[in-house]
Design an enzyme around this catalytic site. Structure first.
Site, short mmCIF file in Angstrom:
data_model
loop_
_atom_site.label_atom_id
_atom_site.label_comp_id
_atom_site.label_asym_id
_atom_site.label_seq_id
_atom_site.Cartn_x
_atom_site.Cartn_y
_atom_site.Cartn_z
N LYS A 111 0.80 -1.22 0.00
CA LYS A 111 0.00 0.00 0.00
C LYS A 111 0.84 1.28 0.00
O LYS A 111 0.38 2.34 -0.45
CB LYS A 111 -0.94 0.01 1.21
CG LYS A 111 -2.09 -0.98 1.14
CD LYS A 111 -3.19 -0.50 0.22
CE LYS A 111 -4.44 -1.35 0.32
NZ LYS A 111 -5.52 -0.86 -0.55
N SER A 163 -8.94 -0.10 6.55
CA SER A 163 -8.95 -1.07 7.64
C SER A 163 -7.57 -1.23 8.25
O SER A 163 -7.42 -1.90 9.27
CB SER A 163 -9.42 -2.44 7.13
OG SER A 163 -8.51 -2.96 6.18
N GLU A 190 -10.04 -13.82 -4.16
CA GLU A 190 -10.86 -13.19 -3.12
C GLU A 190 -11.22 -14.22 -2.05
O GLU A 190 -11.22 -15.43 -2.32
CB GLU A 190 -12.17 -12.67 -3.71
CG GLU A 190 -12.07 -11.47 -4.60
CD GLU A 190 -13.44 -10.99 -5.02
OE1 GLU A 190 -13.83 -9.88 -4.60
OE2 GLU A 190 -14.13 -11.71 -5.78
N GLY A 241 -16.38 -12.87 0.45
CA GLY A 241 -16.40 -11.53 -0.14
C GLY A 241 -16.04 -11.53 -1.60
O GLY A 241 -15.05 -10.92 -2.00
N ASP A 287 -17.22 -10.08 -4.29
CA ASP A 287 -17.90 -9.04 -5.06
C ASP A 287 -17.23 -8.81 -6.41
O ASP A 287 -17.90 -8.57 -7.41
CB ASP A 287 -17.95 -7.73 -4.27
CG ASP A 287 -16.57 -7.24 -3.88
OD1 ASP A 287 -16.10 -6.25 -4.46
OD2 ASP A 287 -15.95 -7.84 -2.99
N SER A 318 1.04 -9.74 -0.37
CA SER A 318 0.74 -8.31 -0.31
C SER A 318 1.14 -7.61 0.98
O SER A 318 1.32 -6.39 0.98
CB SER A 318 -0.76 -8.08 -0.57
OG SER A 318 -1.54 -8.72 0.42
#
Length: 350
Positions: free
Chosen positions: A71, A92, A230, A234, A236, A333
């Protein structure tokens, strides 16, 4: 100021020609901006892992990035290009830390809207980097509305202009995250003598990382298949790609806190439709298995979300969907996980 992650005009694919989407040139520019600021994280291989799955696996270790996750790349790239006295976001945990650290490096203030159940280690680190935290209930409150109200109040009552840098649905964030994929592709070529990866496995929350990495893969290894992973609870993004429109779900209950998003963004959706070949889901038990495996065999502490890519790869191998001998890249990640929580999870799989 609009801070929505989705847009009614683009959720069904309409108006995508008018979107200002990042390109690989933006990833290159982000890499230049980040040079000497972010770490070029190592790419690790394991003979044991390769032998057990019958393929060659290249692990991009973003847990060794500044603040412990990929990130930082997108946050610093975006913040270095924004204006205003302060910056606000919601997260989060990992994007929160990334924004707080980037703001400190650029001598700006940062306010983060964080869920009250965010991992303690991520809350502590965000505060340690100088971030101001506003907590909310992720199941009952609207983080976008909270951020919007905060920015408006700062402008109205204090005369302070705040920039908003979202976790994923932002051109400069996506471009910054894409530098992880760019480095992986380049390292595999220069250090391992592999002309190009056959597959790239990337975790999917809001889609920023996989969107940026897919731009790099398309430019540097055009035949590489990009696979998103995923949590089962979740999915989506999987539903969105299957139905051709952005699908919003309730906040998923999963140990992968970095993938507890309700919907991908209009920018990430537009890129993923074009560049992502497949989305697969994995269970929390499969994530715990990878946490334990990586800890025991490779001596790596990886957070649950960070294990999505490897769990997805192992699952596709078990389903005979990856040919023997394939060259597969995996983005690990991040590694920001409470140690007590980590120990509880890996112990539960013994």
């Amino acid at each position: 100021m609009s801070i929505n992650n989705t847009d009614d005009n683009t959720s069904s694919g309409k108006g995508e020609d008018t979107l200002d989407l990042p390109t690989y040139d933006d990833v290159i520019e982000a890499a230049r901006r980040l040079k000497g600021i972010s770490h070029v994280t190592p790419v690790v291989t394991s003979r044991t892992l390769n032998k057990s799955l019958g393929i060659s696996i290249f692990l991009k270790c973003e847990q060794l990035q500044r603040m412990g996750a990929f990130k930082f790349r997108g946050a610093y790239n975006a913040l270095s290009r924004s204006t205003g006295g302060g910056v606000c976001t919601f997260s989060s945990g990992n994007h929160a830390q990334a924004i707080a650290l980037s703001a400190r490096l650029l001598n700006r203030s940062a306010t983060i809207i964080m869920p009250n159940d965010a991992p303690k280690s991520k809350v502590s680190a965000t505060k340690g980097y100088g971030g101001n935290i506003i907590f909310y209930d992720r199941y009952t409150q609207d983080r976008e509305a909270l951020a919007r109200d905060y920015i408006a109040q700062q402008q109205q009552y204090h005369g302070i202009a705040f920039s908003f840098v979202p976790p994923y649905n932002h051109k400069d964030v996506i471009a910054g995250q894409g530098t992880a994929g760019k480095e992986l592709m380049e390292t595999v070529q220069t250090d391992h003598g592999i002309q190009a990866l056959d597959y790239l496995f990337v975790c999917v929350g809001g889609g920023g990382l996989i969107s940026g990495c897919s731009l790099a893969a398309n430019a540097l290894a055009p035949n590489c298949k990009v696979i998103g992973v995923e949590p089962e609870a979740g999915n989506d993004a999987q539903q969105s790609l299957e139905q051709g429109k952005i699908i919003k779900i309730d906040t998923p209950s999963t140990i992968a806190d970095g993938a507890q998003t309700q919907a991908i963004g209009n920018l990430t959706f537009a890129i993923m439709k074009r560049r992502v070949d497949h989305i697969i889901t994995v269970s929390d038990d499969e994530l715990i298995h990878e946490m334990r495996y990586l800890g025991e065999r490779l001596k790596m502490i990886i957070e649950p979300t960070g294990c999505l890519g490897l769990a997805g790869l192992r699952k596709m191998v078990s389903m005979d969907q990856i040919p023997s001998g394939a060259n597969c890249g995996v983005i690990l990640s991040g590694g920001n996980v409470d140690m007590d929580r980590y120990c509880d999870l890996v112990s539960s799989s013994s």
